[in-house]
Design an enzyme around this catalytic site. Structure first.
Site, PDB file in Angstrom:
ATOM      1  N   HIS A 125       8.068   1.481  -9.189  1.00 46.94           N
ATOM      2  CA  HIS A 125       7.027   1.226  -8.727  1.00 46.94           C
ATOM      3  C   HIS A 125       7.394   2.608  -7.523  1.00 46.94           C
ATOM      4  CE1 HIS A 125       3.284   0.627  -6.413  1.00 46.94           C
ATOM      5  NE2 HIS A 125       2.905  -0.837  -7.797  1.00 46.94           N
ATOM      6  N   PRO A 126       8.065   3.562  -7.777  1.00 46.98           N
ATOM      7  CA  PRO A 126       8.354   4.694  -6.671  1.00 46.98           C
ATOM      8  C   PRO A 126       7.290   4.835  -5.989  1.00 46.98           C
ATOM      9  CG  PRO A 126       8.660   5.509  -8.919  1.00 46.98           C
ATOM     10  CD  PRO A 126       8.237   4.155  -8.805  1.00 46.98           C
ATOM     11  N   TYR A 127       7.204   4.950  -4.480  1.00 42.73           N
ATOM     12  CA  TYR A 127       5.787   6.075  -4.014  1.00 42.73           C
ATOM     13  C   TYR A 127       7.093   6.997  -4.007  1.00 42.73           C
ATOM     14  CZ  TYR A 127       3.980   1.676  -3.275  1.00 42.73           C
ATOM     15  OH  TYR A 127       3.047   0.745  -2.779  1.00 42.73           O
ATOM     16  N   GLU A 161       2.925   4.995 -11.994  1.00 42.29           N
ATOM     17  CA  GLU A 161       3.173   3.742 -13.205  1.00 42.29           C
ATOM     18  C   GLU A 161       3.017   3.796 -14.047  1.00 42.29           C
ATOM     19  OE1 GLU A 161       2.474   0.101  -9.983  1.00 42.29           O
ATOM     20  OE2 GLU A 161       1.388   2.004  -8.862  1.00 42.29           O
ATOM     21  N   ASN A 164       1.687  -4.977 -13.146  1.00 43.43           N
ATOM     22  CA  ASN A 164       0.589  -4.533 -12.366  1.00 43.43           C
ATOM     23  C   ASN A 164      -0.682  -5.664 -13.240  1.00 43.43           C
ATOM     24  OD1 ASN A 164      -2.361  -3.792 -12.213  1.00 43.43           O
ATOM     25  ND2 ASN A 164      -2.135  -1.747 -13.118  1.00 43.43           N
ATOM     26  N   ARG A 165      -2.240  -6.206 -12.797  1.00 41.53           N
ATOM     27  CA  ARG A 165      -2.798  -7.451 -12.731  1.00 41.53           C
ATOM     28  C   ARG A 165      -3.441  -7.864 -14.568  1.00 41.53           C
ATOM     29  NH1 ARG A 165      -4.701  -3.297  -8.703  1.00 41.53           N
ATOM     30  NH2 ARG A 165      -4.345  -3.916  -6.606  1.00 41.53           N
ATOM     31  N   HIS A 179       2.029  -8.392 -11.185  1.00 41.47           N
ATOM     32  CA  HIS A 179       3.701  -7.996 -10.298  1.00 41.47           C
ATOM     33  C   HIS A 179       4.698  -8.794 -10.247  1.00 41.47           C
ATOM     34  CE1 HIS A 179       2.371  -3.445 -10.356  1.00 41.47           C
ATOM     35  NE2 HIS A 179       2.382  -4.003  -8.722  1.00 41.47           N
ATOM     36  N   ASP A 223      -6.763   3.473  -7.105  1.00 42.47           N
ATOM     37  CA  ASP A 223      -5.290   2.534  -7.422  1.00 42.47           C
ATOM     38  C   ASP A 223      -6.245   1.951  -8.917  1.00 42.47           C
ATOM     39  OD1 ASP A 223      -3.598   0.518  -7.156  1.00 42.47           O
ATOM     40  OD2 ASP A 223      -5.081  -0.964  -6.035  1.00 42.47           O
TER      41      ASP A 223
END
Length: 353
Positions: free
Chosen positions: A184-186, A318, A83-84, A109, A254
């Site tokens: 980080h799976p979509y 996540e 993350n940020r 990330h 998000d």
């Protein structure tokens, strides 16, 4: 035909001269999980719907070469800090560190070359009754991406006969540092199309609102009366484009939500469901937060079968610590000291209804 309940490994190419392997884990019901040692990426997951029809419910790419440009972090293990971080700035024991600013003005990330861009070492393959596992490891050297400490992550990825994808993380350091790992799976429980018609229930009464650069403001706000209220099952697309400041900033969802459980306790994060296939996914974790992301920036990214993704083709849950935690003292701590061990367990369990 691949026999059930086994582990298969094939060479998938090389990165920087290091061999990369693609693992296929198969359980007793025939579900198959594919994992790359490059980035410890969850490449695909084939599992049955209510009619027994198999489909791949993970977004991904066709080849190792395609994954070398993985701007959307499809399926990747991200760290050393997921993350940020605001402006890429942190302070530890009075020492200021300037990290990469690879997401607008912010760090994201792991920086320019996070754990998602390295080939993991194979530690062990374990095949036991009811569970197949691989154990992968990567050490980030002291000063890499300007973060202190030789940080070693050991990640055990398992597929059980209960149709659970299990992620067990442990990490150590030899200098005080920060860690925040996630996968980080979509997911797309239909295997194709958009995910706005999926339903979702999250065990989260609070979330952390963000500023215009997607950094938490520091507020821990109730989800009640907002588009972030998934305390009861709700269609993901119902309020995704609501006239709300936060969904406008995120171009949808998000955001980090706070999971309703004591810090470090393993418990329910949430449940996603897709009615036409009957596939549901239960998520459990030890982490305090979840970044709920609806693939708002996927459009045009190259996916499997060399087909471009569409906007909102996948959603992410996540499990992790909150964004910008090093700069927000009231958030759960992400500091790891020498002699301590970071640990996390996250489980994605697939069922049909």
């Amino acid at each position: 035909m691949i026999e059930t309940n086994q582990i298969e490994k094939v060479s998938w190419g090389k990165v920087d001269g290091k061999e990369v392997y693609l693992y296929t884990l198969t359980n007793a019901s025939g579900s198959q999980l594919q994992v790359s040692t490059y980035g410890a990426i969850l490449v695909s997951f084939l599992t049955a719907d209510k009619n027994g029809t198999m489909a791949d419910v993970l977004l991904g790419k066709d080849s190792l070469e395609d994954y070398l440009k993985n701007d959307c972090y499809l399926g990747a293990t991200v760290g050393q800090f997921a993350n940020r971080i605001a402006k890429g700035k942190i302070t530890l024991d009075g020492v200021d560190y300037q990290l990469a600013t690879n997401n607008g003005p912010n760090f994201l990330h792991g920086g320019d070359k996070g754990f998602d861009s390295h080939v993991f070492d194979i530690v062990e393959e374990i095949s036991e009754e009811g569970i197949n596992s691989i154990v992968l490891s990567h050490t980030s050297p002291d000063g890499f991406e300007n973060l202190p400490g030789n940080v070693t992550l050991k990640l055990t990825i398992s597929l059980t006969d209960e149709n659970e994808v299990v992620l067990d993380y442990s990490a150590t350091t030899d200098k005080k540092t920060i860690v925040n790992f996630t996968s980080h799976p979509y997911f797309n429980l239909k295997g194709e199309g958009e995910i706005s018609d999926h339903t979702l229930q999250l065990n989260c009464n609070f979330y952390t609102p963000i500023d215009e650069t997607c950094i938490p403001t520091g507020e821990i706000a109730t989800v009640k009366g907002t588009p972030f209220d998934f305390t009861e099952e709700k269609v993901i697309g119902h309020e995704i484009d609501a006239d709300h400041e936060q969904t406008k900033i995120g171009i949808g969802y998000d955001h980090n939500l706070v999971i309703n459980k004591p810090l470090g306790e393993f418990g329910l994060l949430g449940v996603a469901y897709e009615a036409t296939t009957g596939r549901a996914m239960e998520v459990y974790t030890t982490e305090p937060g979840v970044q709920f992301y609806t693939g708002n920036w996927l459009e045009g990214d190259l996916g499997k079968n060399q087909t471009a993704h569409i906007k909102r083709q996948g959603f992410c849950l996540e499990a992790q610590h909150y964004p910008d935690s090093p700069n927000q003292p009231h958030f759960p701590s992400v500091i790891l000291n020498p002699g301590e061990e970071y640990s996390q367990k996250t489980v994605y369990k697939f069922v049909v209804k």
